[in-house]
Scaffold this motif. Structure first.
Motif, PDB file in Angstrom:
ATOM      1  N   ASN A 246      27.141 -10.416  26.032  1.00 14.02           N
ATOM      2  CA  ASN A 246      26.217  -9.434  26.690  1.00 14.02           C
ATOM      3  C   ASN A 246      27.139  -7.975  27.133  1.00 14.02           C
TER       4      ASN A 246
ATOM      5  N   ASP B 236      23.132  -1.991  32.556  1.00 14.25           N
ATOM      6  CA  ASP B 236      23.742  -3.423  32.946  1.00 14.25           C
ATOM      7  C   ASP B 236      23.947  -4.424  31.637  1.00 14.25           C
ATOM      8  N   GLY B 237      25.195  -4.272  31.300  1.00 14.49           N
ATOM      9  CA  GLY B 237      25.623  -5.449  30.327  1.00 14.49           C
ATOM     10  C   GLY B 237      26.740  -6.791  30.977  1.00 14.49           C
ATOM     11  N   LEU B 238      26.517  -7.008  32.010  1.00 15.28           N
ATOM     12  CA  LEU B 238      27.427  -7.775  32.689  1.00 15.28           C
ATOM     13  C   LEU B 238      27.207  -9.238  32.173  1.00 15.28           C
ATOM     14  N   PHE B 239      25.897  -9.690  32.405  1.00 12.45           N
ATOM     15  CA  PHE B 239      25.625 -11.155  31.799  1.00 12.45           C
ATOM     16  C   PHE B 239      24.049 -11.094  31.183  1.00 12.45           C
TER      17      PHE B 239
ATOM     18  N   LEU C  26      20.509  -4.777  29.688  1.00  9.65           N
ATOM     19  CA  LEU C  26      20.462  -5.295  28.255  1.00  9.65           C
ATOM     20  C   LEU C  26      20.253  -6.921  28.508  1.00  9.65           C
TER      21      LEU C  26
ATOM     22  N   ILE D  79      18.714  -9.361  29.783  1.00  6.89           N
ATOM     23  CA  ILE D  79      18.140  -9.553  31.028  1.00  6.89           C
ATOM     24  C   ILE D  79      18.993  -9.127  32.252  1.00  6.89           C
ATOM     25  N   PRO D  80      18.119  -8.618  33.358  1.00 12.33           N
ATOM     26  CA  PRO D  80      19.048  -8.298  34.301  1.00 12.33           C
ATOM     27  C   PRO D  80      20.206  -9.413  34.980  1.00 12.33           C
TER      28      PRO D  80
HETATM   29  K   LIG Z   1      22.423  -7.846  31.452  1.00 13.22           K
END
Ligand SMILES: [K+]
Ligand SMILES: NC(=O)C1=CN([C@@H]2O[C@H](COP(=O)(O)OP(=O)(O)OC[C@H]3O[C@@H](n4cnc5c(N)ncnc54)[C@H](O)[C@@H]3O)[C@@H](O)[C@H]2O)[C@@H](O)CC1
Length: 528
Positions: free
Chosen positions: A62, A137-140, A169, A171-172
């Motif tokens: 992600n 948001d591409g943390l997870f 991205l 999913i939140p």
């Molecule tokens: K995400």
């Protein structure tokens, strides 16, 4: 596309697709699709010049998607800062390649570290103190395995307070893609305005906390061959799933053509509940509607004289569709009447107190599971919890599983109400209803839903389609009313009824015209 896929299914699809593609292809397609979405969001926000974009990039793929978008936006001349929570040596291969692309371009990469970590205060500070026009948001994504903690948690707390647009991205981050619960204990999740989800849509974006955190959901299929998608077990509810059960009314009709509905409920002090259900049944097309009261029955309903009010003990329920439970109370009289209707092979909707009576009485449970007539159960989470002898928290933690379990145990169609109502049938298929809004969080709307289910069963819709249509129409009517200013504050259950009638007629007209494809967009409901 109405199909919803679990994380396990997405992983299988992804593996099959990756096998036939050069490394990094899917991530680059994800990045390209997300970039288009990001540009559209900046455009819509009418940011005059030099927008500033903050990209959060986590340790896995992600984060790789995020780095790919960052590189693309920077390449397009946009000012991009990446908050990087990944170490190159530990990144998956595609994500590491994306990191290389971001590093080679004009994006600024910062490693904010833990807020309590004195080694990296300046990076964190420069992010926390600047103005941002868009956060990506591409943390997870689907690999989140435990609650967000430390520096990433602090960052999510921060961006959830920002006034700017947020694009998630896949999913939140922090949300469970299968259930819509926030991964806990004590977890946190990004609140996005839009989510671009990859390969296929996911149930968690549409139920429980999903709707609040995902915002508007778009799907980027990444050009994956549809043949790689297995048959879905879950769907997003919409007219395409039930419209073929709606039929135009023949000219040569009479009131007997559209069935009788009898609502069983209304113990002393709760007579309004069956009246609401009965009015809803009347306005959704039942030929004749009876309101049958456990205790004393009013002579008639002055505002709706078409309804026939009866004492339930004297009524013959054997030839009607029955809606049992609205305001029926929990007394032994209500229990006896419920036992009687459970044994009849008539179509039956169980709501409210009828569900509580069943939850408290093993004999009623056996009668319910043994029914031969069509059955729809409409529990809210607490009623579902009582039926399954668990807490409401357990129900909400996996609403799809709870609805499936109830449907299998009682051999019934189940509408588990709440944000993203889950409709389940005994074979394990589920649909999540995307219509509706918090205006429905008011007394009586459940009685109305039960009445709509009853009317549609009485008009011979199969129970699955009746439940799907009722849930969709109920939410859709509330959405149109809110658009017209009748809510979300102060919408009353009574106001919902004519709006559902309008929506049902609009749907019927479109079905008659064979205009299914345009259904969602074309239905308009006047508030009054
Ligand atoms: K995400
Ligand atoms: N593999 C591919 O080719 C593609 C992957 N895609 C993206 O990849 C995502 C899935 O990637 P991953 O499987 O790498 O999973 P994620 O990127 O969601 O995260 C997994 C990583 O985070 C760690 N982790 C999990 N929970 C954590 C927590 N609370 N705190 C700290 N670390 C934690 C895991 O140990 C693992 O290293 C999808 O959601 C999607 O965005 C898309 O680009 C489509 C193509």
């Amino acid at each position: 596309m109405n199909e919803l896929y679990t994380v396990a299914e997405i992983r299988q699809i992804e593996q099959a697709a990756l096998a036939g593609l050069p490394a990094g292809t899917l991530m680059q397609r994800a990045g390209a699709a997300a970039m288009q979405m990001a540009l559209a969001m900046l455009d819509n926000a009418s940011i005059a010049s030099a927008p500033r974009v903050l990209v959060l990039a986590g340790p896995g793929n992600n984060g790789g998607d995020a780095l790919d978008v960052a590189a693309r936006l920077a390449q397009a001349g946009i000012e991009v800062t990446v908050a990087l929570y990944a170490v190159a040596e530990r990144q998956p291969q595609d994500a590491r390649a994306a990191l290389g692309r971001a590093q080679a371009g004009a994006a600024t990469l910062l490693a904010p570290g833990d807020p309590g970590d004195s080694a990296a205060p300046s990076a964190a500070g420069s992010i926390y103190q600047r103005h941002w026009d868009l956060v990506i948001d591409g943390l997870f994504g689907i690999g989140l395995a435990r609650p967000l903690a430390g520096a990433m948690r602090a960052m999510v707390e921060f961006i959830n307070t920002l006034p700017c647009q947020v694009l998630a991205l896949d999913i939140p981050s922090g949300l469970d893609a299968d259930t819509g619960d926030i991964v806990g204990p004590g977890g946190i999740a990004v609140r996005a305005h839009r989510t671009i989800t990859f390969i296929a849509d996911k149930p968690g974006l549409h139920t429980c906390h999903g709707r609040d955190h995902a915002g508007q959901v778009s799907i980027a299929t990444l050009d994956i061959d549809p043949a790689l998608l297995p048959p879905a077990q879950a769907f997003l509810n919409g007219p395409i799933l039930f419209a073929d059960a709606l039929r135009p009314r023949p000219q040569n009709s009479h009131k007997g053509s559209f069935g009788d509905v009898a609502v069983l409920g209304g113990a002393h002090g709760m007579q309004g509940a069956p009246i609401l259900a009965a009015r809803a049944a009347l306005h959704c097309g039942a030929g004749r509607v009876f309101a049958c009261f456990v205790d004393e029955a009013p002579g008639y309903d002055p505002a709706q004289p078409e309804l026939m009010c009866r004492h339930a003990g004297d009524f013959d329920f054997s030839k009607t569709t029955v809606v049992a439970g609205p305001g029926s109370g929990g007394a032994s009289r209500a229990n006896e009447l419920l036992a009687r209707v459970l044994d009849l092979p008539v179509p039956l909707v169980l709501d409210a107190d009828a569900l509580n009576l069943v939850a408290a009485d093993r004999a009623l449970q056996q009668r319910l599971a043994a029914r031969t007539g069509a059955t729809i159960l409409t529990p809210h989470p607490l009623e579902a919890a009582r039926l399954l002898a668990v807490s409401a928290g357990v129900i909400q933690a996996d609403r799809l599983a709870a609805a499936r379990q109830l449907a299998a145990r009682f051999q019934a169609i189940v509408i588990l109400k709440g944000s993203g109502s889950v409709i389940a049938r005994p074979d394990g298929s589920v649909a999540i209803n995307p219509s509706g809004n918090p205006a429905l969080a008011t007394a009586g709307t459940g009685d109305v839903l039960a009445g709509v289910c009853g009317a549609l069963l009485a008009q011979h819709l199969p129970p699955w389609q009746a439940a799907l249509s009722a849930a969709w129409l109920h939410g859709h009517a509330a959405d149109r009313l809110v658009e017209a200013g009748v809510g979300p504050v102060g919408l009353s259950a009574s106001e919902l009824i004519p709006a559902i009638r309008t929506a049902l007629n609009a749907l019927n007209a479109l079905c008659t015209l064979g205009a299914l494809g345009a259904l969602g967009a074309q239905i308009t409901v006047n508030a009054h």
